[in-house]
Scaffold this motif. Structure first.
Motif, PDB file in Angstrom:
ATOM      1  N   LEU A   1       0.827  -1.198   0.000  1.00 28.10           N
ATOM      2  CA  LEU A   1       0.000   0.000   0.000  1.00 28.10           C
ATOM      3  C   LEU A   1       0.868   1.257   0.000  1.00 28.10           C
ATOM      4  O   LEU A   1       0.594   2.211  -0.737  1.00 28.10           O
ATOM      5  N   GLY A   2       1.927   1.259   0.808  1.00 26.43           N
ATOM      6  CA  GLY A   2       2.821   2.419   0.854  1.00 26.43           C
ATOM      7  C   GLY A   2       3.451   2.715  -0.491  1.00 26.43           C
ATOM      8  O   GLY A   2       3.577   3.875  -0.893  1.00 26.43           O
TER       9      GLY A   2
ATOM     10  N   HIS B   1       5.926  10.485   2.048  1.00 24.56           N
ATOM     11  CA  HIS B   1       6.535   9.300   1.436  1.00 24.56           C
ATOM     12  C   HIS B   1       8.052   9.466   1.451  1.00 24.56           C
ATOM     13  O   HIS B   1       8.581  10.334   0.765  1.00 24.56           O
TER      14      HIS B   1
ATOM     15  N   GLU C   1       1.328   6.918  -6.724  1.00 23.87           N
ATOM     16  CA  GLU C   1       0.295   7.908  -7.077  1.00 23.87           C
ATOM     17  C   GLU C   1       0.826   9.330  -6.868  1.00 23.87           C
ATOM     18  O   GLU C   1       0.538  10.220  -7.676  1.00 23.87           O
ATOM     19  N   ALA C   2       1.593   9.537  -5.808  1.00 25.89           N
ATOM     20  CA  ALA C   2       2.168  10.861  -5.547  1.00 25.89           C
ATOM     21  C   ALA C   2       3.175  11.232  -6.632  1.00 25.89           C
ATOM     22  O   ALA C   2       3.195  12.375  -7.102  1.00 25.89           O
TER      23      ALA C   2
ATOM     24  N   GLU D   1       2.201   1.880  -3.479  1.00 30.05           N
ATOM     25  CA  GLU D   1       1.143   2.360  -4.379  1.00 30.05           C
ATOM     26  C   GLU D   1       0.796   3.823  -4.091  1.00 30.05           C
ATOM     27  O   GLU D   1       0.562   4.603  -5.019  1.00 30.05           O
ATOM     28  N   GLU D   2       0.781   4.197  -2.826  1.00 34.28           N
ATOM     29  CA  GLU D   2       0.506   5.589  -2.473  1.00 34.28           C
ATOM     30  C   GLU D   2       1.637   6.504  -2.937  1.00 34.28           C
ATOM     31  O   GLU D   2       1.386   7.597  -3.447  1.00 34.28           O
TER      32      GLU D   2
END
Length: 122
Positions: free
Chosen positions: A6-7, A44, A13-14, A9-10
């Motif tokens: 998840l980290g 991030h 996206e950023a 993927e986030e």
């Protein structure tokens, strides 16, 4: 941060959001260090020259242009000392399905122009 989490993927996206924004504003390149700092401001922590950064950049380009028809977002990320993308960008740009022609100068110049044109109205 590990690819597929998840980290990751986030963070991906950023990266895409940051690079799209730069492309919309004329496609001015950003250094690895500045991209890393911008990601850190968004929560991030991605080191500029190690770890997951190369994977994030490749995945950003692949996600935006899986079939190779759109310009590669990772063209915007450059080394501070040279002002040029790393060798990883050129390897990606030359492999299938992207197969960008020309020497490094021509390839990169065209890609930056295409980024500015494509994202100008998006």
């Amino acid at each position: 941060m590990q690819k597929g989490t998840l980290g990751y993927e986030e963070a991906l996206e950023a990266v895409i959001e940051i690079l799209r924004s730069r492309a919309r504003k004329g496609a001015a390149p950003i250094s690895y260090g500045d991209l890393s700092s911008e990601l850190a401001r968004r929560g991030h922590h991605v080191p500029a020259h190690e770890g997951t950064m190369p994977y994030l950049l490749e995945d950003a380009s692949v996600r935006e242009s899986p079939d190779g028809s759109l310009p590669l977002l990772s063209a915007l990320v450059v080394l501070k000392d040279t002002g040029w993308p790393s060798s990883g960008y050129f390897k990606l740009a030359r492999r299938a399905p992207y197969k960008r022609p020309g020497d490094d100068v021509l390839l990169w110049t065209r890609e930056i122009e295409k980024l500015a044109e494509h994202y100008a109205t998006r």
